[in-house]
Write a protein that holds these residues in place. Structure first.
Motif, short mmCIF file in Angstrom:
data_model
loop_
_atom_site.label_atom_id
_atom_site.label_comp_id
_atom_site.label_asym_id
_atom_site.label_seq_id
_atom_site.Cartn_x
_atom_site.Cartn_y
_atom_site.Cartn_z
N LYS A 1 -6.69 -2.91 13.98
CA LYS A 1 -5.33 -2.39 13.97
C LYS A 1 -5.23 -0.87 13.82
N SER A 2 -6.28 -0.22 13.42
CA SER A 2 -6.18 1.24 13.31
C SER A 2 -7.49 1.92 13.66
N PRO A 3 -7.88 1.74 14.91
CA PRO A 3 -9.18 2.30 15.34
C PRO A 3 -9.22 3.83 15.23
N GLN A 4 -8.05 4.45 15.14
CA GLN A 4 -8.02 5.91 15.06
C GLN A 4 -8.69 6.47 13.82
N TYR A 5 -8.90 5.62 12.81
CA TYR A 5 -9.55 6.13 11.59
C TYR A 5 -11.03 5.82 11.51
N ARG B 1 -11.80 11.06 3.10
CA ARG B 1 -10.53 10.48 2.66
C ARG B 1 -10.64 8.96 2.64
N ILE B 2 -11.44 8.46 3.57
CA ILE B 2 -11.58 7.00 3.65
C ILE B 2 -13.06 6.64 3.76
N VAL B 3 -13.47 5.78 2.88
CA VAL B 3 -14.87 5.36 2.85
C VAL B 3 -14.96 3.88 3.19
N ALA B 4 -15.87 3.56 4.11
CA ALA B 4 -16.18 2.16 4.41
C ALA B 4 -17.32 1.75 3.49
N MET C 1 0.81 -1.21 0.00
CA MET C 1 0.00 0.00 0.00
C MET C 1 0.85 1.28 0.00
N GLU C 2 2.04 1.20 0.58
CA GLU C 2 2.94 2.37 0.59
C GLU C 2 3.29 2.76 -0.84
N GLN C 3 3.73 1.76 -1.59
CA GLN C 3 4.13 2.01 -2.96
C GLN C 3 2.93 2.45 -3.80
N ASP D 1 -1.23 7.47 8.30
CA ASP D 1 -1.43 8.88 7.98
C ASP D 1 -0.82 9.27 6.65
N GLU D 2 0.36 8.73 6.42
CA GLU D 2 1.03 9.11 5.18
C GLU D 2 0.22 8.68 3.96
N ILE D 3 -0.25 7.47 4.03
CA ILE D 3 -1.05 6.97 2.91
C ILE D 3 -2.30 7.81 2.72
N LEU D 4 -2.97 8.07 3.83
CA LEU D 4 -4.22 8.83 3.71
C LEU D 4 -3.99 10.27 3.27
#
Lengths: 346, 346, 346, 346
Positions: free
Chosen positions: A119-123, A143-146, A62-64, A87-90
């Motif tokens: 693993k990432s409840p902050q989002y 930025r992020i859609v479920a 996902m980084e790449q 955060d960087e990805i988002l």
């Protein structure tokens, strides 16, 4: 041109995403992710794409990916997306997650039903539940859609107006749902073999299916009070399609016309929700391959209940189509771009 | 904008024509003909078109139609188109006949196999056999196109290059074909009921199917000598798809590469004919809903025969899709306009 | 009471053997072998047997089995039976092998097509090819029977009389066969998933399927000269059933009545081979669940070929039913004992 | 030897009756009634019976039939049996009516739901509702038995014990049922064509299906108070099988063991009702071709409801098998005679 990457492109939902995006004039698929088929030609996994897709499958990096595309679709099992975003990805790309990771606002509920640690409840708070007809404006800013589950999409859209207008008692709701077999995924399991599914129907996940809390949460928002309900999915010998038959007790006497008006209030201007004519029952075949949800209802004066019905294609409006609808909203495109294919019959 | 009229719009091929034309940016359907459903809403006959088509069905009035449209599609049983066309109509509109009326050049052969009198034999010579890959230039000039039958399309395209290059003996050809049930039409017959077709396979029309002389004629043109062959269709429990498995004796020893080169010579530049990779057998599911024909072959050195295989969607490349491909050619549009939908899987 | 043991009782053929033997008044199943499900209740693997079978699955111990039963059925992949049998075992029990190990008399041919070494070639000569209608008397004397393959059973019975009476040229035979998916076994493979098989048809093993030499050997015996032929199997979206459509050139002009008389000569007294009425094509559904093979033919005077057709249930006459028919013969029981269930329709 | 006559022998239920009775050692079918196929060979209508049944179809002459047989089965649409029976007939033969004519005790309810006048209401009281597990002793004495409907059989047996033991509130019952297509009969209707049913699921008869009052009546007897409920049938793309998923509110807190004990109380000694192991959901495929009903349940502590499930073959326990079970009781035979065929899988 929007550059898209798909993680999990060789599952059935991923494959459908490819089919739809190939017909989308503003999108180019740049990354066919598939952990199981790394370095294999995508078209050798899905021969329907022979001569249409020349790419080979890549790993889930996902980084790449974030450097190379504008939007990432994760069509993967629960847990994966939550373990990869940061955060960087988002900050670089928009993420549309077709898994359950960001659908449920209460992380404990998620962990209880899915039996994994988030693993990432902050989002979770930030993530928008991408049921476009209901959360359209929020999706545009996300930025992020479920991306909603297949059963929750069909169930929620079938029931939503009546709860919103307080016509039914939310805690009497019973949802009996039926799904085609593509919903079970492309994993090689005996239970999903042709001879086991064909000429057969069964309930599964009775009183314990993971889509239950997702449906309850969405319907509770609509009602304005907490709802607990029964949800029973069934496996049907067909490739595609979900049919929801939902039952609830009416809070007062209503006529056909009154209920029809309520459905029309919410859906008359929605292209992808079709409220059928009186006494026409939704059929999954009438929406196959399309982004439509067909809904209708029947009042039973004998029991003072109402039967609400909805039919859609689980891989389109229930997964890939809705994901593209969300993408369109997030990128300021016409919401129906690439989604106007009529249903295929027979 | 091309104005189109469809006679026979409520059969399965007619319905497919509607589906495809709705997605064609240069066409508007002006006339939904259906003798059986006059004055009924088209979308009540095919609920998939709910909110997409508002028209009601009209009678088969070709004279009137000729005044209102630019192209007429006749998706009707044999005999109807031949009984309706005349000079005046042909002077006003282009006609694409999906029935067998103008496919066979020898009127006696037609009358023998179809057991009806041909009502307008004077147009047979003029009519162009609309197998675009083979008769492309003639189609562009045609006033009337005989849209090929489903089995003949798949059979001819699978075998054509090898006859053209004289690699096989035309009189050893045996075509064993398998079709989905939509090919049997939407008539209410016991034989086509779900319970009769499901979990069942049978041959039908053995040594007597009407597509036999059509295939023989086309393959004879390719070979340059008259061919008599065996053609056996089978009914398969699926909605769509035709698979052709054809056998012939090789005239000389050939390698895989030589035969592959022959197929490529004819099809490398054809968008809608895909010559698959070595040892990949065509499957009907890989072309479902699309205009593709997938072909491949296998040499059997033990018997000195070659097995030729082809798969396509009988309602698309075998009927409505090819009709639109012909229309595109006749009107000077890009040949693939409205026909680029990828196959749907699963 | 004959005590029976089944090695491989949890495959589809093994399961069918259980179904049939449960209704056989002279047999008691003493051993449910299944390497994959050792110590699991048989009825938890096949829930249809709930309350009908209480046994748990056991390992493949043929030595022990030989002490406890009178007949062993091996419904296992090729190689297993050959690796287990020995003189001591054969001195104690009769063996009916549903795999290919003892079907082919030439061990080299077996090893070439099956790509494995034969572990007990010393029993190949002794083993009787258990096509009861043809080798009835030999089966009665046999210690070890090679139960024929599904395709070879249907192919051989469809073609046999015409070769025996020298009406067709054996080297022009082309067999185009279609099988339901249970023939592919119960292994968890992507290719056999519901969504991959449903709404799909494909050829497989083209010019290389392992049943080819078995068919050739049997038909060569019938003809009295060596036959090389084409055999192409197809996978059809249905659970059960094999349909064979076979083509051959006639050696002389024949009438319907003459050919019918030839079929009747061999089958009029055979309970399980039904020569259908004129122009009735065999359908797999008409024999489902039964031990029947329905055969018929059509002469094509245009090509001087004959089309021979046969339909049967691949799990019954093509596997478990024929195995029981062989057992009946080996134990001196009426040949049809336990096999008289009428076909189930629909 | 019991001589049997079947009126309506060429419908799917009639055909199944023939299949079962052919395997019944104490019965001989003397009359194959079929108004649609008079004078045609029965085996030409159902080719599975080729060489098994030589009779031709006869008209519906119940007077004549009464002279020639001991038991008459009427597998016909509602109204026919009631219009034919009379005192003389009933004095001579036993009648087992597979239609709805004598199932509902209140003639007004019958006439309202079936929209026809009842032609012989004088026999309604006498007729015994032939759900053997519940009315066994009465059936033994009956001259006329009303064979239960398919949905009512599966629904009643799934729910009965819990009402009888007062564990659930009868007026909260919701029955969501799914049926294979043979339940729709063999009439040539567009809605039942292969292409319309395949790859499709829909509800029908919502809040108005005729089996509703039949189910309500039987469950009211069990409860001891009048019950009104919701019943929604669905059409599923498979030939055979009914699955019932029923919901009701529990009257008190119960454990799995308590509920299991209640089911066992009623069914432990019933051969044809199998209460499955904990958490095993009934599947229609596991009972196909047999007379079994598989039932199970799941308590949902979150909603204080219980989900009751039942699966059976609609043509066997839901029609012909139950009719034979009734016949066995009426003639003093072992109740399971001719009905012990294990389910067929796959």
């Amino acid at each position: 041109m929007i550059r898209a990457g798909i993680i999990g492109s060789t599952g059935y939902a991923g494959g459908e995403l490819v089919r739809i995006l190939l017909g989308h004039k503003d999108v180019e698929i740049k990354w066919y992710g598939s952990r199981s088929y790394i370095d294999k030609k995508y078209a050798s996994v899905y021969q329907n794409m022979f001569q249409l897709v020349d790419d080979v499958c890549k790993d889930d990096n996902m980084e790449q990916l974030a450097k190379e595309v504008d939007v990432i679709f994760t069509a993967t099992p629960q847990g994966l997306c939550a373990s990869l975003v940061n955060d960087e990805i988002l900050s670089k790309v928009k993420v549309i997650d077709l898994s359950a990771d960001f659908r449920i606002k209460d992380v404990k509920t998620y962990e209880e039903w899915y039996k994994i640690e988030h693993k990432s409840p902050q989002y979770i708070d930030e993530a928008v539940y991408g049921l476009c007809e209901i959360n359209r404006e929020k999706v545009k800013q996300a930025r992020i859609v479920a991306n909603p589950g297949c059963y929750p999409t069909c169930s929620t859209l079938s029931i939503y107006p009546l709860l919103k207008e307080d016509l039914i008692d939310g805690n009497t709701i019973i949802i009996d749902a039926k799904s085609g077999t593509s919903g079970a995924g492309r994993g090689a399991k005996v239970d999903n073999l042709y001879c086991e599914v064909n000429e057969n129907i069964k309930a599964y996940g009775v009183a314990g299916h993971r889509h239950t809390p997702e449906i309850e949460e969405q319907l509770s928002y609509a009602a304005g009070y907490p709802i607990t309900l029964n949800f029973t999915p069934h496996l049907v010998p067909m490739n595609r399609g979900i049919l929801v038959t939902a039952y609830a007790s009416l809070k007062k006497d209503v006529t056909y016309e009154e209920v029809k008006a309520v459905y029309d209030k919410y859906y008359a201007n929605e292209q992808f929700v079709r409220v059928l004519d009186k006494d026409v029952c939704p059929q999954t075949k009438w929406v196959e391959g399309s982004n439509y949800v067909d809904v209708n209802f029947k009042i039973d004066p004998r029991t003072k209940r109402i039967i609400m019905m909805g039919a859609m294609d689980n891989l389109v409006k229930g997964a890939a189509g809705q994901a593209v609808q969300n993408m369109n909203l997030m990128f300021g495109l016409p919401e129906n771009e690439g989604l106007c294919m009529p249903p295929m019959f027979p």
